[in-house]
Motif scaffolding. Sequence first.
Motif, mmCIF file in Angstrom:
data_model
loop_
_atom_site.group_PDB
_atom_site.id
_atom_site.type_symbol
_atom_site.label_atom_id
_atom_site.label_comp_id
_atom_site.label_asym_id
_atom_site.label_seq_id
_atom_site.Cartn_x
_atom_site.Cartn_y
_atom_site.Cartn_z
ATOM 1 N N LEU A 79 0.918 -1.229 -0.467
ATOM 2 C CA LEU A 79 0.173 0.167 -0.447
ATOM 3 C C LEU A 79 0.878 1.203 -0.126
ATOM 4 C CD1 LEU A 79 -2.434 -0.667 2.607
ATOM 5 C CD2 LEU A 79 -2.664 -1.223 -0.197
ATOM 6 N N ARG A 80 0.183 2.142 -0.419
ATOM 7 C CA ARG A 80 1.025 3.448 -0.620
ATOM 8 C C ARG A 80 0.401 4.667 0.034
ATOM 9 N NH1 ARG A 80 4.905 0.857 -1.178
ATOM 10 N NH2 ARG A 80 5.246 0.081 -3.378
ATOM 11 N N VAL A 81 1.199 5.376 0.936
ATOM 12 C CA VAL A 81 0.538 6.397 1.501
ATOM 13 C C VAL A 81 -0.123 7.319 1.070
ATOM 14 C CG1 VAL A 81 0.975 8.068 3.068
ATOM 15 C CG2 VAL A 81 2.492 6.094 3.371
ATOM 16 N N GLY A 82 -1.468 7.866 1.336
ATOM 17 C CA GLY A 82 -2.239 8.827 0.565
ATOM 18 C C GLY A 82 -1.995 10.075 1.633
ATOM 19 N N SER A 83 -3.611 10.614 1.811
ATOM 20 C CA SER A 83 -3.497 11.241 3.137
ATOM 21 C C SER A 83 -3.287 11.472 4.314
ATOM 22 C CB SER A 83 -5.012 12.564 2.682
ATOM 23 O OG SER A 83 -5.394 12.804 1.262
ATOM 24 N N VAL A 84 -2.693 12.351 4.854
ATOM 25 C CA VAL A 84 -2.052 12.517 5.784
ATOM 26 C C VAL A 84 -2.975 13.433 6.366
ATOM 27 C CG1 VAL A 84 -0.105 12.378 7.820
ATOM 28 C CG2 VAL A 84 0.211 10.773 5.463
ATOM 29 N N SER A 85 -3.339 13.350 8.259
ATOM 30 C CA SER A 85 -3.817 14.567 9.093
ATOM 31 C C SER A 85 -1.870 15.238 9.019
ATOM 32 C CB SER A 85 -3.916 14.036 10.866
ATOM 33 O OG SER A 85 -2.937 13.400 10.826
ATOM 34 N N ARG A 86 -2.636 16.883 9.751
ATOM 35 C CA ARG A 86 -1.065 17.708 9.968
ATOM 36 C C ARG A 86 -0.502 17.007 11.372
ATOM 37 N NH1 ARG A 86 -4.757 21.757 7.361
ATOM 38 N NH2 ARG A 86 -4.158 21.891 5.693
ATOM 39 N N PRO A 87 -1.175 16.729 12.521
ATOM 40 C CA PRO A 87 -0.719 16.118 13.501
ATOM 41 C C PRO A 87 0.042 15.005 13.485
ATOM 42 C CG PRO A 87 -2.512 16.856 14.154
ATOM 43 C CD PRO A 87 -2.887 16.937 12.594
ATOM 44 N N GLY A 88 -0.637 14.453 12.351
ATOM 45 C CA GLY A 88 -0.194 13.269 12.554
ATOM 46 C C GLY A 88 -0.481 11.727 12.972
ATOM 47 N N GLY A 89 -1.820 12.700 13.087
ATOM 48 C CA GLY A 89 -2.645 11.278 14.210
ATOM 49 C C GLY A 89 -4.088 9.879 13.686
ATOM 50 N N TRP A 90 -3.685 10.277 11.676
ATOM 51 C CA TRP A 90 -3.993 9.282 11.103
ATOM 52 C C TRP A 90 -3.748 9.440 9.681
ATOM 53 C CZ3 TRP A 90 -6.266 11.534 7.250
ATOM 54 C CH2 TRP A 90 -7.551 12.410 6.902
ATOM 55 N N GLU A 117 -4.106 7.347 5.765
ATOM 56 C CA GLU A 117 -5.287 7.034 4.476
ATOM 57 C C GLU A 117 -3.991 6.454 3.672
ATOM 58 O OE1 GLU A 117 -7.883 9.517 2.696
ATOM 59 O OE2 GLU A 117 -8.724 9.633 4.326
ATOM 60 N N LEU A 118 -4.777 4.782 3.406
ATOM 61 C CA LEU A 118 -3.701 4.292 1.867
ATOM 62 C C LEU A 118 -4.380 3.629 1.076
ATOM 63 C CD1 LEU A 118 -2.061 2.880 5.927
ATOM 64 C CD2 LEU A 118 -0.165 3.433 3.875
ATOM 65 N N PRO A 119 -4.616 4.100 0.176
ATOM 66 C CA PRO A 119 -5.446 4.087 -1.292
ATOM 67 C C PRO A 119 -5.237 2.901 -1.226
ATOM 68 C CG PRO A 119 -4.384 6.379 -1.685
ATOM 69 C CD PRO A 119 -4.309 5.531 0.127
ATOM 70 N N ALA A 120 -5.998 1.504 -2.005
ATOM 71 C CA ALA A 120 -6.157 0.650 -2.921
ATOM 72 C C ALA A 120 -6.602 1.268 -4.201
ATOM 73 C CB ALA A 120 -5.592 -0.787 -1.718
ATOM 74 N N GLU A 121 -6.430 -0.215 -4.739
ATOM 75 C CA GLU A 121 -7.310 -0.247 -6.504
ATOM 76 C C GLU A 121 -8.410 -0.402 -5.600
ATOM 77 O OE1 GLU A 121 -7.140 -2.768 -10.046
ATOM 78 O OE2 GLU A 121 -5.507 -2.105 -9.628
ATOM 79 N N GLY A 122 -8.999 -1.442 -4.883
ATOM 80 C CA GLY A 122 -10.215 -1.457 -4.340
ATOM 81 C C GLY A 122 -10.945 -0.713 -3.333
ATOM 82 N N GLY A 123 -10.371 0.372 -2.329
ATOM 83 C CA GLY A 123 -10.741 0.865 -1.788
ATOM 84 C C GLY A 123 -9.914 1.561 -0.753
ATOM 85 N N MET A 124 -9.451 1.522 0.517
ATOM 86 C CA MET A 124 -8.570 2.330 1.053
ATOM 87 C C MET A 124 -9.336 1.958 2.918
ATOM 88 S SD MET A 124 -8.785 6.648 1.760
ATOM 89 C CE MET A 124 -9.868 6.408 0.619
ATOM 90 N N LEU A 125 -7.363 1.841 3.552
ATOM 91 C CA LEU A 125 -7.304 1.286 4.953
ATOM 92 C C LEU A 125 -6.744 3.162 4.923
ATOM 93 C CD1 LEU A 125 -6.455 -0.520 7.024
ATOM 94 C CD2 LEU A 125 -4.230 -0.623 6.346
ATOM 95 N N ALA A 126 -7.749 3.084 6.456
ATOM 96 C CA ALA A 126 -7.067 3.820 7.723
ATOM 97 C C ALA A 126 -6.341 3.836 8.769
ATOM 98 C CB ALA A 126 -8.602 4.825 7.396
#
Length: 112
Positions: free
Chosen positions: A21-32, A34-43
Motif C-alpha cells: 500500500l502507498r501513503v495517501g492523505s495524512v493528517s497534519r498532526p500525524g494522528g491518522w 489513509e492508504l489508498p488501494a485499487e479496490g478501496g482504502m485503509l485508514a
Amino acid sequence: MPIRYSADVAAMTRFYEALGLRVGSVSRPGGWVELPAEGGMLAIHQSSGEDVGRCELAFEVGEPLEDVAERLRAAGFEPEPPMDEGFGYSMRVQDPDGVWVQLNLYERDLYT
C-alpha cells in the motif's frame, strides 16, 4: 473503508507499505493516515488503551449526512448526531448486530 486503530501510526504505516500500500492523505498532526488501494482504502488512526487493534467500518458518502440519517430513521435505525471532524463531518450508527458503522462526508481541502 476499514479503520485500523493503532498505538503507533508510523510503524503500522510502514507495515502496510511493506505489503504494497502507498501513503495517501495524512493528517497534519500525524494522528491518522489513509492508504489508498485499487479496490478501496485503509485508514490508520492513532489510539490507545482498549481501542488499539480494533477495526471499524467506515463509508464515504456523497450527500448531506442529514439525508442519510433521515433514511436510517425511516428504516428503524437511530444514528448518532453528525459531528464536525478535522476532515469534514461524520456520523455513526449501529447495524442490526450492534456493530458501529461510521459514515463520512469529506471536505478534502481541510487536510493534505
